[in-house]
Design an enzyme around this catalytic site. Sequence first.
Site, PDB file in Angstrom:
ATOM      1  N   HIS A 108       0.862  -1.151   0.007  1.00 15.75           N
ATOM      2  CA  HIS A 108       0.093  -0.125  -0.134  1.00 15.75           C
ATOM      3  C   HIS A 108       0.747   1.249   0.189  1.00 15.75           C
ATOM      4  CE1 HIS A 108      -3.784   2.084   1.530  1.00 15.75           C
ATOM      5  NE2 HIS A 108      -2.896   3.085   1.016  1.00 15.75           N
ATOM      6  N   HIS A 146       1.159   5.110  -2.240  1.00 10.92           N
ATOM      7  CA  HIS A 146       0.924   5.885  -3.444  1.00 10.92           C
ATOM      8  C   HIS A 146       2.046   6.506  -3.886  1.00 10.92           C
ATOM      9  CE1 HIS A 146      -3.348   5.542  -2.177  1.00 10.92           C
ATOM     10  NE2 HIS A 146      -2.958   5.483  -0.904  1.00 10.92           N
ATOM     11  N   ASN A 161       2.621   9.420  -5.563  1.00 15.74           N
ATOM     12  CA  ASN A 161       2.903  10.866  -5.425  1.00 15.74           C
ATOM     13  C   ASN A 161       2.883  11.259  -3.758  1.00 15.74           C
ATOM     14  OD1 ASN A 161       3.086  12.919  -7.608  1.00 15.74           O
ATOM     15  ND2 ASN A 161       1.578  11.276  -8.551  1.00 15.74           N
ATOM     16  N   HIS A 203       2.275  16.881  -7.173  1.00 13.71           N
ATOM     17  CA  HIS A 203       1.511  16.644  -8.245  1.00 13.71           C
ATOM     18  C   HIS A 203       1.960  17.644  -9.400  1.00 13.71           C
ATOM     19  CE1 HIS A 203      -2.147  14.424  -6.571  1.00 13.71           C
ATOM     20  NE2 HIS A 203      -1.264  13.505  -7.015  1.00 13.71           N
ATOM     21  N   THR A 205      -2.784   7.466  -9.397  1.00 16.89           N
ATOM     22  CA  THR A 205      -3.952   8.054 -10.280  1.00 16.89           C
ATOM     23  C   THR A 205      -3.490   8.566 -11.639  1.00 16.89           C
ATOM     24  OG1 THR A 205      -4.633   8.835  -8.103  1.00 16.89           O
ATOM     25  CG2 THR A 205      -5.965   9.425 -10.018  1.00 16.89           C
ATOM     26  N   LYS A 215      -3.689  10.773 -14.489  1.00 15.21           N
ATOM     27  CA  LYS A 215      -4.154  11.846 -14.753  1.00 15.21           C
ATOM     28  C   LYS A 215      -3.906  12.660 -15.927  1.00 15.21           C
ATOM     29  CE  LYS A 215      -2.397  12.510 -10.173  1.00 15.21           C
ATOM     30  NZ  LYS A 215      -1.556  11.540 -10.130  1.00 15.21           N
ATOM     31  N   HIS A 263      -9.732   1.377  -0.350  1.00 15.97           N
ATOM     32  CA  HIS A 263      -9.682   2.161   0.831  1.00 15.97           C
ATOM     33  C   HIS A 263     -11.082   2.223   1.582  1.00 15.97           C
ATOM     34  CE1 HIS A 263      -5.870   3.702  -0.800  1.00 15.97           C
ATOM     35  NE2 HIS A 263      -5.748   4.589   0.388  1.00 15.97           N
ATOM     36  N   GLU A 287     -11.690   4.443   6.261  1.00 17.86           N
ATOM     37  CA  GLU A 287     -10.456   5.160   7.032  1.00 17.86           C
ATOM     38  C   GLU A 287     -10.969   6.388   7.713  1.00 17.86           C
ATOM     39  OE1 GLU A 287      -8.186   7.189   3.639  1.00 17.86           O
ATOM     40  OE2 GLU A 287      -6.598   7.604   4.824  1.00 17.86           O
ATOM     41  N   ASP A 333       2.101   6.813   2.159  1.00 19.37           N
ATOM     42  CA  ASP A 333       2.686   7.943   1.826  1.00 19.37           C
ATOM     43  C   ASP A 333       4.090   8.103   2.531  1.00 19.37           C
ATOM     44  OD1 ASP A 333       0.613   8.857  -0.066  1.00 19.37           O
ATOM     45  OD2 ASP A 333      -0.399   8.641   1.983  1.00 19.37           O
TER      46      ASP A 333
HETATM   47  C1  6MZ Z   1      -6.833   7.807   0.519  1.00 22.83           C
HETATM   48  C2  6MZ Z   1      -4.822   8.661  -0.519  1.00 22.83           C
HETATM   49  C3  6MZ Z   1      -4.286   8.533   0.803  1.00 22.83           C
HETATM   50  O1  6MZ Z   1      -2.296   8.646  -6.886  1.00 22.83           O
HETATM   51  O2  6MZ Z   1      -1.230  11.015  -7.500  1.00 22.83           O
HETATM   52  N1  6MZ Z   1      -3.967   8.951  -1.240  1.00 22.83           N
HETATM   53  N2  6MZ Z   1      -6.261   8.314  -0.659  1.00 22.83           N
HETATM   54  N3  6MZ Z   1      -6.245   8.136   1.880  1.00 22.83           N
HETATM   55  C4  6MZ Z   1      -5.069   8.397   2.107  1.00 22.83           C
HETATM   56  N4  6MZ Z   1      -4.592   8.402   3.205  1.00 22.83           N
HETATM   57  C5  6MZ Z   1      -3.546   9.438   3.695  1.00 22.83           C
HETATM   58  N5  6MZ Z   1      -3.013   8.853   0.517  1.00 22.83           N
HETATM   59  C6  6MZ Z   1      -2.764   9.292  -0.791  1.00 22.83           C
HETATM   60  O3  6MZ Z   1      -0.784   9.509  -5.192  1.00 22.83           O
HETATM   61  C7  6MZ Z   1      -1.504  10.662  -4.400  1.00 22.83           C
HETATM   62  C8  6MZ Z   1      -2.826  10.334  -4.180  1.00 22.83           C
HETATM   63  O4  6MZ Z   1      -3.186   9.086  -3.591  1.00 22.83           O
HETATM   64  C9  6MZ Z   1      -4.371   9.010  -3.023  1.00 22.83           C
HETATM   65  C10 6MZ Z   1      -4.863  10.673  -3.006  1.00 22.83           C
HETATM   66  O5  6MZ Z   1      -5.929  10.363  -4.018  1.00 22.83           O
HETATM   67  C11 6MZ Z   1      -3.658  11.266  -3.549  1.00 22.83           C
HETATM   68  O6  6MZ Z   1      -4.085  12.636  -4.191  1.00 22.83           O
HETATM   69  P1  6MZ Z   1      -1.028   9.679  -6.674  1.00 22.83           P
HETATM   70  O7  6MZ Z   1       0.202   9.037  -7.340  1.00 22.83           O
END
Ligand code: 6MZ
Length: 337
Positions: free
Chosen positions: A16, A18, A20, A69, A102, A104, A201, A204, A280
Site C-alpha cells: 500500500h 501511493h 505521489n 503533483h 492515479t 491523470k 480504501h 479510513e 505515503d
Molecule cells: C486516501 C490517499 C491517501 O495517486 O497521485 N491517497 N487516498 N487516503 C490516503 N491516506 C492518507 N494517501 C494518498 O498519489 C497521491 C494520491 O493518492 C491518494 C490521493 O488520491 C492522493 O491524491 P497519486 O500517485
Amino acid sequence: MDIGQFIKGMPKVELHAHLNGSLSTKTLIELGKLEYGESNNEFQRICESFQQKQEFTLEECFKKFPIAHALTKTKDGLRRALLSVIRDFALDNVVYLELRTTPKTTTKMSKTEYLETVFETIRLASSMYPDICVKLLPSIDRSKGIEFAKDTVHLVLKALKTHADLIKGIDLSGNPASGSFNDYTKILSEARNNNLKLALHCAEIDNDGETYEMLQFGMDRCGHGTYMSSQNLNIAKEKQIPIECCLTSNVKCGTVKSYQEHHFKNLYSSKHPVVLCTDDSGVFDTTLSEEFIIAQKTFDLKKKDLEVLSLRAVDVSFASPLEKEVMKTKICKYFYD
Ligand code: 6MZ
C-alpha cells in the site's frame, strides 16, 4: 545483530504505497529545483515545513499531494519521481512493491501518456534496480467523479493487452470524505469481471454505513480498516479480507490516537490477515523498515512474528504463484540461513 538492523536487512513486501505520496522531501526538493530553478528557496521552505509537522488532519494531508503533483505533470518529472521512489524502496530492501497511482490528465500529458510513462519507467527500473519487483495498481480517485473513474478503468483494461504482467488490480482512494462509494460499484464490478483485483480504501474515516456497503460488495484487500464497528469487523473476518495497516499514516493524521491503540494489535492477535504498509512514505516521513520497527517495539513482536507478517504479505499480495515463490524463498533464506 540488533533488531532494527535485522528489520532493515529483511526482504520486505510493500502493498500500500501511493506514488505521489511516496516522494521523499529530498526528491521533492531535487525535482523542485529542476521545475522552479536552483534559487527558488520558497519551494524548499514549503517542503521542509511540511516534513517538520509531526501531526496533521487527514484534510491537511490532502493539501500536500498537489506539491508533488505539480512536479510530476511532465513525462520527465514523472519518470524521475517514479525512479526515485523505486530506488528508495529498493534501498530499504523492499523486494516486491505494489505501487498505486492515479492516472491523470495534466497540462503536459494526457491520461494515456501518464499511464504509459509509468509502465515505461517501471520497465526501465527493472534493469536499474533488479532486486525489486514493481507492479502497478492504477487508482481511482473518489473525489474526481464517476466519469473520470470510468475513463480510468477503460484505459487500464486497454493497457492489459500490453502490460498484463505489470497491472495487478485497481485501487479506490482519494479523500474518503468526498463522493459516495455507491457511485463506483458499477465500474468496480466491471474491473473485477475483467480479472482485476480490488484494493479499496475502506473505513479510513468513521462512516459505518458506507463501510458496510463496501464489505458487502467485497474486495481483495482493505486499505486502512480503521473505523470498523464490531458488526463490520465480523464481516471482514468472515470474508477473510486482508487489511493493510498504515501505522504512522493513521497516527500522524489523527485517525488513530496512538501506536499502542492501533487496530493492528487486535487484528494480528486474532490471526486476521494483516499487512504493514507505508501509505505515503514521503508525506509521513517513514519507510517500511520504520513501520516494522514501530510495530515490533509497540507490540513486542518477536522474530517469528516478523516472519509470519512477511510471509502473510506475500500470501495476500496480487503476485503470481511464481512471483510468490521467489519472494518466499528470499524471506525464508533471510530468516533461516
Ligand atoms: C486516501 C490517499 C491517501 O495517486 O497521485 N491517497 N487516498 N487516503 C490516503 N491516506 C492518507 N494517501 C494518498 O498519489 C497521491 C494520491 O493518492 C491518494 C490521493 O488520491 C492522493 O491524491 P497519486 O500517485
